[in-house]
Design an enzyme around this catalytic site. Structure first.
Site, short mmCIF file in Angstrom:
data_model
loop_
_atom_site.label_atom_id
_atom_site.label_comp_id
_atom_site.label_asym_id
_atom_site.label_seq_id
_atom_site.Cartn_x
_atom_site.Cartn_y
_atom_site.Cartn_z
N HIS A 48 33.77 25.33 56.82
CA HIS A 48 35.05 25.92 57.21
C HIS A 48 36.17 24.91 57.02
CE1 HIS A 48 33.27 29.30 59.98
NE2 HIS A 48 33.01 29.48 58.70
N GLU A 50 38.44 23.68 59.16
CA GLU A 50 38.74 22.69 60.21
C GLU A 50 37.98 21.38 60.01
OE1 GLU A 50 38.16 25.88 60.66
OE2 GLU A 50 39.35 26.74 62.29
N ALA A 152 48.03 50.32 35.07
CA ALA A 152 49.13 50.02 34.15
C ALA A 152 49.65 51.35 33.62
CB ALA A 152 48.63 49.15 33.01
N THR A 194 35.93 54.49 31.51
CA THR A 194 36.67 53.31 31.04
C THR A 194 35.75 52.37 30.27
OG1 THR A 194 38.29 53.48 32.80
CG2 THR A 194 37.98 51.29 31.85
N ASP A 198 36.85 51.83 26.48
CA ASP A 198 37.54 50.55 26.23
C ASP A 198 36.60 49.38 25.97
OD1 ASP A 198 39.59 52.15 26.98
OD2 ASP A 198 40.19 51.01 28.75
N GLU A 295 40.22 49.38 39.00
CA GLU A 295 41.08 49.28 37.81
C GLU A 295 40.99 50.53 36.94
OE1 GLU A 295 41.82 45.80 35.62
OE2 GLU A 295 40.90 44.47 37.08
#
Ligand SMILES: NC(=O)c1ccc[n+]([C@@H]2O[C@H](COP(=O)([O-])OP(=O)(O)OC[C@H]3O[C@@H](n4cnc5c(N)ncnc54)[C@H](OP(=O)(O)O)[C@@H]3O)[C@@H](O)[C@H]2O)c1
Length: 361
Positions: A48, A50, A152, A194, A198, A295
């Site tokens: 962590h 700290e 987009a 997608t 793509d 996305e």
């Protein structure tokens, strides 16, 4: 605290089930405040912030002030709780920002400090700090990861063009921002449409940040993803999960598994017969994921919006039109303004970015 919050951003999305938290140890020996120790939750979640900051400060921690972006933890793991570490180092005052809803902490971290006589100031810049741990807070509150939908849009509100694969909508600055946003999430999720249209890589390709690509998740009930797709070919470098039904074709399943792809077994939504998204998100939370960047594409975005599962929405609007044969977006900037709360607006070259958050109930 503002500096601590900026520092905490460094490991957002990289700390597994732990939130990315920062600690600054500050002391003033008469010449003004000086930072003598810095810590941010390590990649993977441990150690962590700290103990890292206290180790850097060493003896200078004695009598100093610790700025912590989240209430220090109070529970014993393999290491003592951070509250006790601050006490043992001789810290005089702790200033904390966000509250920790984890029942093992929730007020108990502050109680350890006060019982040992330290001065405690709570909730300084609490809202700003909560932004850096919003996924973690969401996972505790809702038992599912925080969902950011990013789309987009062309100037005429289209997401792409059927049969044309990936259409360039935004320029290099906006694209780099998307890659940066990816590093801050535990998972990127898209629909099978997608992947097929793509063949995207869905990773972070910014110089120096390639190792920070999140897990990729594909909604693919019919297992249309094939071994030739980029996300399958790179599944050994960047984890890839396919969300599908238990009865999906076992041969295809085995071929993808052999390439290193993992599976999430999904339930069908009784209304639509499609993958039940709330249950899928619960399963991703159970794997320790606190934030998912959705996305697209159009159907996936519409499904998350229809189910009211979008906590944050990022719309990147390009300058050019796609035309009448384009794929319409399920949401545009005007509709987003009505449904969500606009929290940030940027200009990236010729593109506009609008960031929205869920309206408080
Ligand atoms: N501009 C952008 O930001 C952006 C981003 C991504 C993609 N795109 C574009 O969007 C187009 C692809 O969009 P798309 O709508 O065809 O595909 P998509 O949303 O990526 O994928 C849809 C498919 O996901 C599967 N699915 C499973 N469970 C689902 C659920 N609960 N809700 C929705 N889908 C679920 C279904 O597969 P089955 O049919 O096999 O059941 C469905 O056909 C491409 O042209 C791409 O270029 C644009």
């Amino acid at each position: 605290m503002a500096a601590a919050i900026r520092y905490a951003m460094r490991h957002v999305g990289q700390t597994a089930t732990n939130p990315s938290v920062a600690t600054l140890i500050v002391r003033d020996d008469g010449e003004g405040p000086r930072i003598v120790g810095r810590g941010v939750t390590a990649i993977g979640g441990r150690p962590h912030a700290e103990p890292v900051a206290l180790a850097e400060a060493g003896a200078l921690a004695e009598g100093a002030t610790a700025y912590v972006t989240l209430e220090p933890c109070a529970h014993h793991g393999r290491t003592p709780p951070c509250g006790e570490a601050l006490v043992a180092a001789g810290i005089a005052r702790v200033v904390s920002a966000a509250a920790d809803p984890d029942p093992r902490v929730d007020g108990k971290g502050h109680a350890i400090l006060e019982a040992a006589g330290l001065a405690v100031t709570r909730r300084l810049m609490a809202g700003e700090a909560a932004e850096t741990v919003s996924g973690y807070l969401n996972r505790h509150r809702e038992k599912r990861p925080e969902v950011t939908l990013k789309l987009a849009l062309s100037a005429d509100g289209k997401l792409g063009s059927k049969g044309r694969g990936q259409v360039k909508i935004t320029g290099p600055i906006a694209n780099a921002q998307t890659h940066l946003a990816r590093t801050r999430h535990d998972a990127i999720l898209v629909g099978a449409g997608t992947v097929l249209a793509d063949n995207p890589r869905l990773d972070c390709r910014l110089p120096g940040l390639a190792g920070r690509s999140p897990t990729r998740v594909v909604l693919d009930p019919r297992l249309r993803t094939t071994a030739e797709m980029a996300i399958v070919r790179t599944a050994r470098e960047t984890p890839t999960l396919i969300a599908t039904f238990a009865d999906a074709d076992p041969h295809r399943r085995a071929a993808l598994a052999a390439a290193g792809v993992g599976y999430v077994a999904c339930e069908a939504d009784p209304r639509t017969g499609r993958i039940a998204l709330p249950e899928l998100l619960e399963d991703l939370a159970a794997r320790g994921m606190s934030s998912v960047l959705v996305e697209g594409g159009a159907e996936t975005a519409a499904a998350f919006l229809d189910e009211n599962l979008v906590d944050r929405l990022v719309l990147l609007r390009g300058e050019a039109d796609i035309g009448d044969d384009g794929i319409a977006s399920p949401i545009d900037v005007a509709a987003a303004r009505r449904r969500f709360r606009l929290i940030r607006e940027y200009r990236f070259g010729g593109d506009h970015s609008f960031e929205f958050a869920r309206r408080e109930a």
